[in-house]
Design a protein around this motif. Sequence first.
Motif, PDB file in Angstrom:
ATOM      1  N   ASN A  98      42.015  23.438 -55.588  1.00  0.00           N
ATOM      2  CA  ASN A  98      41.886  24.194 -54.314  1.00  0.00           C
ATOM      3  C   ASN A  98      40.461  25.067 -54.571  1.00  0.00           C
ATOM      4  OD1 ASN A  98      43.495  25.817 -55.958  1.00  0.00           O
ATOM      5  ND2 ASN A  98      43.904  27.135 -54.067  1.00  0.00           N
ATOM      6  N   HIS A  99      39.984  25.021 -53.440  1.00  0.00           N
ATOM      7  CA  HIS A  99      38.522  25.544 -53.371  1.00  0.00           C
ATOM      8  C   HIS A  99      38.622  27.113 -52.674  1.00  0.00           C
ATOM      9  CE1 HIS A  99      34.512  25.393 -54.644  1.00  0.00           C
ATOM     10  NE2 HIS A  99      34.125  24.864 -53.730  1.00  0.00           N
ATOM     11  N   TYR A 159      36.929  19.138 -55.723  1.00  0.00           N
ATOM     12  CA  TYR A 159      37.547  19.997 -54.592  1.00  0.00           C
ATOM     13  C   TYR A 159      37.528  19.179 -53.212  1.00  0.00           C
ATOM     14  CZ  TYR A 159      36.562  24.114 -57.804  1.00  0.00           C
ATOM     15  OH  TYR A 159      36.488  24.791 -58.901  1.00  0.00           O
ATOM     16  N   GLY A 177      38.925  19.865 -50.629  1.00  0.00           N
ATOM     17  CA  GLY A 177      38.752  20.463 -49.378  1.00  0.00           C
ATOM     18  C   GLY A 177      37.545  21.082 -49.177  1.00  0.00           C
ATOM     19  N   HIS A 194      35.002  23.335 -46.450  1.00  0.00           N
ATOM     20  CA  HIS A 194      35.737  23.823 -45.239  1.00  0.00           C
ATOM     21  C   HIS A 194      36.887  24.595 -45.861  1.00  0.00           C
ATOM     22  CE1 HIS A 194      39.140  22.938 -42.363  1.00  0.00           C
ATOM     23  NE2 HIS A 194      39.648  22.531 -43.322  1.00  0.00           N
ATOM     24  N   GLU A 195      37.320  24.170 -46.928  1.00  0.00           N
ATOM     25  CA  GLU A 195      38.652  25.094 -47.492  1.00  0.00           C
ATOM     26  C   GLU A 195      38.142  26.453 -48.210  1.00  0.00           C
ATOM     27  OE1 GLU A 195      40.582  23.639 -51.269  1.00  0.00           O
ATOM     28  OE2 GLU A 195      42.587  24.486 -50.340  1.00  0.00           O
ATOM     29  N   ARG A 244      37.885  29.159 -45.480  1.00  0.00           N
ATOM     30  CA  ARG A 244      38.982  29.342 -44.558  1.00  0.00           C
ATOM     31  C   ARG A 244      39.315  30.764 -44.338  1.00  0.00           C
ATOM     32  NH1 ARG A 244      40.975  28.596 -49.549  1.00  0.00           N
ATOM     33  NH2 ARG A 244      42.887  29.336 -50.291  1.00  0.00           N
ATOM     34  N   VAL A 285      46.893  25.541 -49.477  1.00  0.00           N
ATOM     35  CA  VAL A 285      46.136  24.437 -49.828  1.00  0.00           C
ATOM     36  C   VAL A 285      45.635  23.680 -48.564  1.00  0.00           C
ATOM     37  CG1 VAL A 285      45.928  22.442 -51.464  1.00  0.00           C
ATOM     38  CG2 VAL A 285      46.941  24.549 -52.194  1.00  0.00           C
ATOM     39  N   ASP A 286      44.289  23.480 -48.435  1.00  0.00           N
ATOM     40  CA  ASP A 286      43.895  22.849 -47.195  1.00  0.00           C
ATOM     41  C   ASP A 286      42.909  21.704 -47.509  1.00  0.00           C
ATOM     42  OD1 ASP A 286      43.039  21.717 -44.773  1.00  0.00           O
ATOM     43  OD2 ASP A 286      42.474  23.699 -44.051  1.00  0.00           O
ATOM     44  N   PHE A 287      43.313  20.551 -47.734  1.00  0.00           N
ATOM     45  CA  PHE A 287      42.451  19.465 -48.090  1.00  0.00           C
ATOM     46  C   PHE A 287      41.903  18.740 -47.041  1.00  0.00           C
ATOM     47  CE2 PHE A 287      44.380  18.628 -52.656  1.00  0.00           C
ATOM     48  CZ  PHE A 287      43.690  19.550 -53.048  1.00  0.00           C
ATOM     49  N   GLY A 288      42.187  19.307 -45.851  1.00  0.00           N
ATOM     50  CA  GLY A 288      41.607  18.593 -44.508  1.00  0.00           C
ATOM     51  C   GLY A 288      41.998  17.154 -44.445  1.00  0.00           C
ATOM     52  N   LEU A 340      49.748  17.514 -52.483  1.00  0.00           N
ATOM     53  CA  LEU A 340      49.613  18.748 -51.735  1.00  0.00           C
ATOM     54  C   LEU A 340      50.682  19.588 -51.613  1.00  0.00           C
ATOM     55  CD1 LEU A 340      47.002  19.631 -49.977  1.00  0.00           C
ATOM     56  CD2 LEU A 340      48.549  18.757 -47.833  1.00  0.00           C
TER      57      LEU A 340
END
Lengths: 159, 226
Positions: free
Chosen positions: B47-48, B109, B111, B114-115, B118, B126-129, B206
């Motif tokens: 996660n980034h 990464y 995400g 964008h991540e 955030r 965690v947001d991988f979109g 996720l």
Amino acid sequence: MRIAEHLDVDAPPEAVWEEIADPSKVLDFFAGVTRWEHTGGPRQGCGARYRVLMRVGSAEVGGLIETVEFAEQRDLAWTAVTGIDQRGRWRLRPHGGGTRVELRWQYGVVGGGLFGRLSERVAAPIVRGNLRRTLRELKRAVEHEQLRAEAARRRSTRR
Amino acid sequence: MNLDARDPDHIREALPRLWLQASLWYRAEVRGLGNIPEDGPVLLVGNHSGGNASPDTTVFTLAFSTYFGVERAFYQLVERPSQPRFGMVEATAENARDALSAGAATLVYPGGEHEAHRPSWQRHRVDFGGATDFIDLALEHDVPIVPVVAVGGQETALFLPGGISLPLWPKVPLPAKLTLEALSPIHLRAEFGSEPDVDQVYEHILRLMNDTLQALAAERRLPVLG
């Protein structure tokens, strides 16, 4: 950076040697070391290779080491093959009926420049603390083993 | 090939600087490196966090390089590769394929930026979109996925919606305590069958990473200080 610590153990050099020369026992007393794994060559003695890691600050630092000196009951030294530059030495000498055990560790990164020298200094108290705890643990283990062996000998004599 | 810039000697010489940065500034702690297979290609999925500075990448590069040695090829796929000699390459499908084909450990990464940008109040998510490319990549090369979860990176600044971070100047990251954890490897075909359902794998990874992130976040008492 070279760090050396010593401690007197109430046991003969052969008893101390038995502990330090056996790679399967290293993790029992070597503080901060998270891995001491045989990777090649003889299991012990000159040419034996181990993968060694010690937790220092935010990283487990180490690499592949090789035993380069194995003078029984006197000296055991190793040097780095890969990873950070390091040399280490166990030095055992008879002392007042027991053994003076010295543990030396030299480490650094050749070409590390100013940051290299700075990191060596910052890491020194951590490494020194690890060496001191190691010697205390070793002393406890060896002397405990001596007491246990002595008690066993007395029991067998009484029978 | 884009991977040629990686220079093990340079990484080795930079380790003291990275170690100082990680140990003193970020008080970083990296757990679970033993979960990463000892050799062979592996896809590390992180996660980034931390915006453009993203200290997670630096800290993980240090941890990986000291644990496995700089001799083991390791590439980090990022949007803006500022340190190509460390093994940072642009996050493209071609680079990912090249790295895994070369037998390297490869950190991606999903995400992306964008991540990493955030808002701060979403820092423990965690947001991988919805990006699932990394799963296709792992299947294509038949390599295990090792999730790498990091907490603290999104506390190195105040991140607002729209990619804005404060302070605007100077751009020195706050000394937030970082904790990273590498989880057990996931062998997709062994765990999800010979033709894994990508959406199912995505949801699983996720959920796993979010659960770990929540657990790591629960260990923190104060923002930044950790």
